[in-house]
Design a protein around this motif. Sequence first.
Motif, mmCIF file in Angstrom:
data_model
loop_
_atom_site.group_PDB
_atom_site.id
_atom_site.type_symbol
_atom_site.label_atom_id
_atom_site.label_comp_id
_atom_site.label_asym_id
_atom_site.label_seq_id
_atom_site.Cartn_x
_atom_site.Cartn_y
_atom_site.Cartn_z
ATOM 1 N N VAL A 32 0.856 -1.179 0.000
ATOM 2 C CA VAL A 32 0.000 0.000 0.000
ATOM 3 C C VAL A 32 0.898 1.238 0.000
ATOM 4 O O VAL A 32 1.785 1.365 0.839
ATOM 5 C CB VAL A 32 -0.923 0.017 1.237
ATOM 6 C CG1 VAL A 32 -1.766 1.270 1.263
ATOM 7 C CG2 VAL A 32 -1.789 -1.231 1.271
ATOM 8 N N GLU A 33 0.663 2.132 -0.942
ATOM 9 C CA GLU A 33 1.459 3.351 -1.038
ATOM 10 C C GLU A 33 1.202 4.249 0.162
ATOM 11 O O GLU A 33 0.077 4.362 0.654
ATOM 12 C CB GLU A 33 1.109 4.100 -2.321
ATOM 13 C CG GLU A 33 1.981 5.292 -2.574
ATOM 14 C CD GLU A 33 1.690 5.950 -3.909
ATOM 15 O OE1 GLU A 33 1.873 7.166 -4.004
ATOM 16 O OE2 GLU A 33 1.276 5.246 -4.847
ATOM 17 N N SER A 34 2.249 4.886 0.646
ATOM 18 C CA SER A 34 2.171 5.859 1.734
ATOM 19 C C SER A 34 2.943 7.093 1.305
ATOM 20 O O SER A 34 3.942 6.990 0.608
ATOM 21 C CB SER A 34 2.807 5.306 3.008
ATOM 22 O OG SER A 34 2.162 4.138 3.435
ATOM 23 N N THR A 35 2.473 8.261 1.745
ATOM 24 C CA THR A 35 3.141 9.512 1.422
ATOM 25 C C THR A 35 3.356 10.295 2.707
ATOM 26 O O THR A 35 2.408 10.517 3.456
ATOM 27 C CB THR A 35 2.286 10.358 0.456
ATOM 28 O OG1 THR A 35 2.007 9.569 -0.701
ATOM 29 C CG2 THR A 35 3.002 11.622 0.049
ATOM 30 N N SER A 57 -2.351 7.775 3.222
ATOM 31 C CA SER A 57 -2.455 6.501 2.525
ATOM 32 C C SER A 57 -3.920 6.228 2.212
ATOM 33 O O SER A 57 -4.815 6.785 2.861
ATOM 34 C CB SER A 57 -1.887 5.377 3.399
ATOM 35 O OG SER A 57 -2.012 4.140 2.741
ATOM 36 N N ASP A 58 -4.165 5.361 1.247
ATOM 37 C CA ASP A 58 -5.538 4.951 0.938
ATOM 38 C C ASP A 58 -6.114 4.086 2.052
ATOM 39 O O ASP A 58 -7.325 3.941 2.165
ATOM 40 C CB ASP A 58 -5.589 4.170 -0.376
ATOM 41 C CG ASP A 58 -5.388 5.069 -1.587
ATOM 42 O OD1 ASP A 58 -5.564 6.303 -1.455
ATOM 43 O OD2 ASP A 58 -5.052 4.544 -2.664
ATOM 44 N N CYS A 62 -2.425 2.296 7.450
ATOM 45 C CA CYS A 62 -1.081 2.692 7.038
ATOM 46 C C CYS A 62 -0.751 4.132 7.428
ATOM 47 O O CYS A 62 0.339 4.615 7.139
ATOM 48 C CB CYS A 62 -0.909 2.509 5.532
ATOM 49 S SG CYS A 62 -0.801 0.777 5.037
ATOM 50 N N GLU A 63 -1.667 4.828 8.078
ATOM 51 C CA GLU A 63 -1.409 6.198 8.530
ATOM 52 C C GLU A 63 -1.051 6.247 10.013
ATOM 53 O O GLU A 63 -0.162 6.988 10.406
ATOM 54 C CB GLU A 63 -2.626 7.083 8.258
ATOM 55 C CG GLU A 63 -2.902 7.274 6.782
ATOM 56 C CD GLU A 63 -4.134 8.105 6.492
ATOM 57 O OE1 GLU A 63 -4.866 8.479 7.446
ATOM 58 O OE2 GLU A 63 -4.381 8.385 5.311
ATOM 59 N N CYS A 122 2.838 -1.432 4.339
ATOM 60 C CA CYS A 122 2.692 0.006 4.142
ATOM 61 C C CYS A 122 4.059 0.525 3.685
ATOM 62 O O CYS A 122 5.042 0.422 4.418
ATOM 63 C CB CYS A 122 2.273 0.681 5.443
ATOM 64 S SG CYS A 122 0.767 -0.019 6.174
#
Length: 136
Positions: A32-35, A57-58, A62-63, A122
């Motif tokens: 899962v992409e995280s920024t 994150s979506d 993951c946040e 994540c």
Amino acid sequence: MLPTVKICAASLVAAGTVIAGATIPAHAAGSVESTVTVTGFDGSDVDHVKFFGKVKSDKAICEAGRHVVLRQTDDGVRAGADTTNANGRWSIVFDGNKINPGHFKAIVDRKVVKKGGHRIVCAADTVKYDGAVPQG
């Protein structure tokens, strides 16, 4: 072994491999992409310089609980670290007398979680801070 028995045994082994292979993706890691972002900076008190931001994150899982490190890149110094709250927010305060002004980067580590029998990875992320974020 008789040829017929060898063929049956080989077929069972092959079938077992196919069946096992079919069940692996259901439990395999989904990435899962995280920024990580720097949303603000306050340098008005040199003794307590503060950077703050968010991990997005979506997937909410993951946040929250992500480890974020802030580094001053000109001198290669770690300015501090924090763990994100339930909303993915983080803040790091450090002594500006000990860490020189310069360029910074925020780094969020990769995190692996299990949810509903599935393993979720994540992803890690890094963002550079070049001074463009307004003081807050």
